[in-house]
Write a protein that holds these residues in place. Structure first.
Motif, short mmCIF file in Angstrom:
data_model
loop_
_atom_site.label_atom_id
_atom_site.label_comp_id
_atom_site.label_asym_id
_atom_site.label_seq_id
_atom_site.Cartn_x
_atom_site.Cartn_y
_atom_site.Cartn_z
N ALA A 131 -17.89 81.93 16.91
CA ALA A 131 -17.67 83.11 16.07
C ALA A 131 -16.39 83.16 15.42
O ALA A 131 -16.12 84.22 14.53
CB ALA A 131 -17.62 84.51 17.08
N TYR A 132 -15.65 82.02 15.18
CA TYR A 132 -14.52 81.88 14.59
C TYR A 132 -14.39 81.08 13.28
O TYR A 132 -13.32 81.05 12.62
CB TYR A 132 -13.37 81.65 15.23
N LEU A 146 -19.13 89.63 16.43
CA LEU A 146 -17.47 90.26 16.59
C LEU A 146 -17.68 91.82 16.31
O LEU A 146 -17.12 92.54 17.07
CB LEU A 146 -16.65 89.71 15.58
N PHE A 167 -9.48 85.94 19.70
CA PHE A 167 -10.39 87.05 19.60
C PHE A 167 -9.75 88.23 18.89
O PHE A 167 -10.39 88.74 17.79
CB PHE A 167 -11.19 87.44 20.78
N SER A 180 -10.93 89.43 15.00
CA SER A 180 -11.24 90.88 14.96
C SER A 180 -10.46 91.71 13.89
O SER A 180 -11.11 92.46 13.07
CB SER A 180 -11.26 91.83 16.38
#
Length: 351
Positions: A96-97, A107, A334, A338
């Protein structure tokens, strides 16, 4: 650690037979005071009875959505699309990054539900080295499948097997084959080199020094290539469409173990979708032939061996869960992602 409640979920992908916690390690966790709930899973390589015997609680498939709020949900691959709001802490490979397809949507689900992603790819030591990884087996299988495909011996659809059976099929199949492993000094690279040794070939080995100033002509002179490089920043690509159209290209078979397709950091921007167990190789060129293998859960083809190694590494880290250190860095990554997402979308929030 006595208050830790882990919830081992079923994997929704039908070809995913691995587990991040094997029964023998589950017993160690239970004996140390951890509550471990294990969902029933028809394809997990270890039967649910083995977890019951280890003292685990048993839950229905997919029941993590109604798990107690303090439970930490543990898995490997992608979550199902529902629920839209994720309220638990989740441990898995989220991808996800790095701008991968679906990353922002994942996210947002965590932000909406107040949960958190502890991405196993970012569970690292002080030097940024992964602490629990499937890399060795990914490299081993990537090289093995590439050799079999190059020799016309790769059978589809793929099926889970054992190392003994795979090695019997692989033995000697790579004799006199000119192979290249990129990222040869890492976990995946070591696995690829070991598989090629079983196949009877000693590959050319490239790592940071060779990729920093890439000799593209030398790369194209190899018949088979295994890429195991996972980048953490944009770098020039190793292969482009232009390279595939070079008339003197000897390269015929590529296995991209990393499968960073869709990311702007992808070092092999020559394809736009991974390959699958049903059709493991895709032909990208006909004259001369160029075949691609890009399967993003390769270690599931050796589910017992891969799960056992990974579980040993992960379970050794769980006593420190919630105590900062590697888990703290994982959580902060995370939070950073975000905040970046919120900033991009005009929403400034902290999590």
């Amino acid at each position: 650690m006595s208050e830790l409640h882990l919830w081992l979920r079923h994997e929704t992908r039908t070809t995913e037979r691995r587990t991040p916690i094997v029964p023998s390690d589950a017993r160690r966790l239970v004996e140390s005071g951890v509550t471990l709930t294990v969902e029933r899973s028809p394809q997990r390589v270890f039967p649910i009875e083995a977890y019951e015997e280890a003292g685990c609680r048993v839950a229905g498939t997919g029941s993590w959505v109604s798990a107690p709020p303090d439970a930490v949900v543990v898995g490997l691959k992608e979550l199902p699309h529902e629920p839209g709001e994720l309220r638990h802490r989740h441990i898995f490979f989220g991808h996800a990054y790095k701008g991968q397809p679906g990353a922002a949507a994942l996210l947002r689900r965590f932000l909406a539900g107040g949960g958190a992603l502890l991405d196993l790819e970012y569970l690292v030591d002080d030097d940024g080295r992964r602490l629990a990884a499937f890399g060795y087996w990914a490299g081993y299988l990537g090289a093995a499948l590439a050799v079999l495909q190059h020799r016309g011996a790769l059978r589809a659809p793929l099926r889970p097997t054992s190392k003994q059976e795979l090695d019997a099929e692989l033995a000697g199949a790579g004799a006199e084959l000119k192979a290249l492993v990129v990222g040869a000094l890492g976990r995946s690279g070591r696995g690829a080199r070991d598989a090629l040794a079983v196949a009877g070939t000693e590959p050319t080995c490239w790592d940071l020094a060779e990729t920093r100033d890439l000799d593209r002509k030398a790369l194209l002179e190899h018949e088979l290539m295994v890429n195991t490089v996972l980048t953490t920043r944009p770098i020039p690509p190793f292969l482009t469409d232009k390279d595939l159209d070079e008339p003197g290209r000897r390269l015929r078979t590529l296995c991209d173990v990393t499968c960073d397709v869709g990311s702007p950091w992808n070092v092999l921007p020559i394809y736009d979708a991974t390959t699958q167990w049903e059709r493991p190789a895709r032909r990208l060129r006909e004259d001369p032939v160029f075949d691609l293998i890009a399967i993003d859960n390769l270690p599931s083809l050796l589910p017992r061996e891969a799960s056992t190694d990974f579980s040993a590494a992960l379970v050794a880290l769980l006593p420190d869960f919630g105590a900062g250190g590697a888990w703290g860095r994982c959580l902060e990554r995370f939070r950073e992602a975000s905040r970046e997402l919120g900033s991009e979308e005009g929403e400034f929030r902290d999590v």
